[in-house]
Write an enzyme that holds these catalytic residues in place. Structure first.
Site, PDB file in Angstrom:
ATOM      1  N   SER A  12       0.829  -1.192   0.000  1.00  0.00           N
ATOM      2  CA  SER A  12       0.000   0.000   0.000  1.00  0.00           C
ATOM      3  C   SER A  12       0.867   1.248   0.000  1.00  0.00           C
ATOM      4  O   SER A  12       2.039   1.223  -0.396  1.00  0.00           O
ATOM      5  CB  SER A  12      -0.940  -0.040   1.208  1.00  0.00           C
ATOM      6  OG  SER A  12      -1.858   1.020   1.171  1.00  0.00           O
ATOM      7  N   TYR A  64      -3.703   7.442  -7.717  1.00  0.00           N
ATOM      8  CA  TYR A  64      -2.943   6.376  -7.086  1.00  0.00           C
ATOM      9  C   TYR A  64      -3.399   6.172  -5.645  1.00  0.00           C
ATOM     10  O   TYR A  64      -3.632   5.041  -5.200  1.00  0.00           O
ATOM     11  CB  TYR A  64      -1.460   6.731  -7.131  1.00  0.00           C
ATOM     12  CG  TYR A  64      -0.537   5.719  -6.513  1.00  0.00           C
ATOM     13  CD1 TYR A  64      -0.089   4.618  -7.231  1.00  0.00           C
ATOM     14  CD2 TYR A  64      -0.074   5.870  -5.203  1.00  0.00           C
ATOM     15  CE1 TYR A  64       0.775   3.695  -6.662  1.00  0.00           C
ATOM     16  CE2 TYR A  64       0.787   4.960  -4.627  1.00  0.00           C
ATOM     17  CZ  TYR A  64       1.209   3.874  -5.359  1.00  0.00           C
ATOM     18  OH  TYR A  64       2.062   2.957  -4.791  1.00  0.00           O
ATOM     19  N   LYS A  91      -5.101   2.837  -3.658  1.00  0.00           N
ATOM     20  CA  LYS A  91      -4.517   2.212  -2.480  1.00  0.00           C
ATOM     21  C   LYS A  91      -5.467   2.283  -1.274  1.00  0.00           C
ATOM     22  O   LYS A  91      -5.481   1.380  -0.432  1.00  0.00           O
ATOM     23  CB  LYS A  91      -3.174   2.870  -2.142  1.00  0.00           C
ATOM     24  CG  LYS A  91      -2.095   2.647  -3.198  1.00  0.00           C
ATOM     25  CD  LYS A  91      -1.759   1.170  -3.365  1.00  0.00           C
ATOM     26  CE  LYS A  91      -0.587   0.973  -4.310  1.00  0.00           C
ATOM     27  NZ  LYS A  91      -0.217  -0.461  -4.488  1.00  0.00           N
TER      28      LYS A  91
END
Length: 575
Positions: free
Chosen positions: A138, A152, A156
């Site tokens: 992560s 992004y 995550k």
């Protein structure tokens, strides 16, 4: 042998983790998009003698995911699934108003959907394993709103939540989402190509992953499914102390650093010069007298330049060494050692021949046989202090000596300075003595095993003199507090205590790793530098103060913008 599937394994973190697992005897199935890089990585990893299957392909392809799991089944099953493959959505990263929707779809497909698809494919084999585990790589962008990291970070964040739910639905497995921090990877370089600050090599975070596999902590429902390797501490580059405090302005001495003071979960902010009034008559400081040699020297393997860090001299005359690569900025980056028989040429006709790794967990440190003139003369003539990329420039060796350092007759010393004692000055020591605080000198010659790769410390040579043992025992009996100056002092004195809590004069080698489970039997408090909380350092701090207190202290240090590393500020932990 256990079997692991690792996605994104051709370079960076995936490759580093594959190498570490292979060193532990794991069989591996490795995935990456680039066939050539994956093949090269698989060949390097298979040198450990384990079975390695490399399958290039796109992890978003269901047929490719099925092939990965089938390959693992042929090796014996799936004990560990690491979803490391990641996409950014745009290179370099851009603000949300500019983020292509197709890029966002790709990010979600690679980072999230493919991870779940692979878990679904592997779930029967994971359930059949006695130690089935899932690790999803992560990012702190999942929890923090960083400009340009929106797509992004969203992927995550969704991955973290998916992991948390999977942990609830599959209580027989261990499932963790792990944020390894920013690293020197192609992915990070593509995301932020103009970032001038050095980032740690991926190999430096691998021991944290191995600790998860060894300890198998149950993921907490309140933590979003995260299996943190450390407290949630990310040290901004600007908080790294790049030069010693006495070089930051006129009239400053070593004791002009700040000091965070923890008593339980309560924290207070002080300067180091206030230490005498924070201690009381009858308290005792345990200090490490190990001096710091100039332990870095240039060398060559064939025509390739390397930098050798000489860590520890063994009783058989061999030296534990770490080979480093020059980074073009006057510092170095990590590299693996080996293979057996590698010859390193050093100045003055000295040669090192690598014989074996110090540990089966890592190939970073090797025992090397020395041929030619002596090492101590080599270091006097050609050595320089070990330093890392967060520092600004080379410093004279005197900068790395503490006020307590006593040169050893045989030239032994600490490859890296016992830095917790660096802020002490003769003036401050005199004031402490005047107020009735005592000092008990011990010696522990620390190596480089725990400095950057965050590995458990290797055995280290130590001495607790009989006179110091008597001082410590008398302080305990009289109600004084025993405060260790640095984790090296903790390791030394805790290696000399009996089951009855009495400290004895002792000398030799210690392999003690102080953990919360083992606890501390002598030390009541600790003065330590501020370092990123790698595994063995964190465990020792937890043993002294408890995890909640340490997490509170780290948080306060970040919020207060304390400076970190060996030239930085300090943290005093009192009962």
């Amino acid at each position: 042998m256990p079997v692991a599937i690792i996605t994104g394994a051709s370079k960076g973190l995936g490759r580093a983790l594959a190498r570490a697992l292979a060193g532990r005897g794991w069989d591996l199935v490795l995935d990456a998009r680039g066939a050539e890089a994956l093949t090269e990585a698989a060949e390097a990893v298979s040198a450990h003698g384990t079975r390695v299957t490399a399958l290039p392909g796109d992890v978003t392809d269901a047929a490719h995911r099925a092939a990965l799991v089938s390959a693992a089944w042929r090796l014996g099953g799936v004990d560990l699934l690491v979803h490391n493959a990641s996409a950014l959505g745009a290179e370099p990263l851009v603000r949300l108003e500019e983020l292509p929707l197709e890029g966002l779809r790709r990010v979600l497909e690679v980072n999230l959907v493919a991870g779940l698809g692979l878990v679904q494919e592997a779930l029967p084999l994971l359930r059949a394993s006695r130690a089935g585990s899932v690790v999803a790589v992560s990012s702190d962008a999942a929890a923090e709103a960083y400009e340009t990291w929106g797509g992004y970070g969203a992927s995550k964040a969704a991955l973290d939540h998916l992991v948390a739910v999977l942990a609830v639905e599959e209580p027989g497995l261990r499932v963790w989402a792990v944020d390894p921090g920013d690293m020197a990877t192609d992915l990070y370089a593509a995301a932020v190509p103009d970032d001038p600050d050095p980032r740690p090599e991926p190999a430096t975070v691998v021991p944290g992953f191995l600790r998860l596999l060894d300890e198998r902590p149950v993921q907490g429902s309140g933590s979003g499914g995260r299996g943190p390797m450390t407290p949630a501490v990310r040290v901004p580059a600007e908080l790294s102390a790049r030069v010693p405090v006495e070089q930051r302005g006129p009239g400053l001495d070593r004791d002009a650093v700040r000091m965070l003071v923890s008593r339980g979960v309560e924290v207070a902010h002080h300067t180091f010069t206030e230490l005498p009034r924070l201690l009381r008559a009858g308290d005792l400081l345990v200090v490490n007298t190990s001096a710091t040699p100039a332990a870095a020297v240039d060398g060559w393997i064939g025509h390739a330049r390397v930098v050798v860090h000489l860590s520890t001299r063994g009783d058989d005359g061999r030296w534990a060494v770490a080979l480093r690569e020059p980074d073009g900025r006057g510092t170095t980056r990590a590299r693996a050692g080996g293979p057996v028989g590698t010859e390193v040429c050093l100045p003055g006709g000295v040669r090192l021949v690598l014989e074996q790794p110090l540990s089966g967990r890592s190939e970073r440190l090797w025992w090397a046989r020395v041929a030619g003139p002596g090492v101590l003369g080599l270091l006097r003539e050609h050595g320089r202090p070990i330093r890392y990329a967060y520092t600004e420039r080379d410093q004279p060796l005197s900068v790395y000596q503490t006020v307590f350092a006593v040169p050893s007759p045989d030239g032994a010393g600490s490859a890296e300075m016992p830095s917790a004692a660096r802020p002490f000055t003769a003036r401050l020591v005199t004031e402490l003595v005047r107020r009735g605080v005592q000092f008990a000198p011990v010696t522990l010659h620390t190596g480089v095993a725990s400095a950057e790769a965050h590995e458990p410390p290797c055995p280290e040579r130590f001495v607790v003199p009989e006179a110091s043992a008597r001082l410590i025992n008398a302080a305990k009996a009289g109600g004084g507090r025993v405060v260790a100056v640095g984790t090296t002092a903790v390791r030394a004195v805790e290696s000399a205590v009996g089951a009855d809590g009495v400290v004895h004069g002792r000398a030799g080698w210690t392999d003690l790793v102080v953990t919360p489970e083992r606890g501390v039997r002598v030390v009541d408090g600790l003065l330590t530098g501020l370092h990123e909380p790698e595994a063995s350092h964190l465990l020792m701090l937890e043993a002294v103060a408890g995890r909640q207190a340490i997490e509170r202290g780290y948080g306060a240090a970040l919020k207060g913008r304390y400076l970190w590393h060996e030239f930085g500020d300090v943290h005093l932990v009192l009962p």
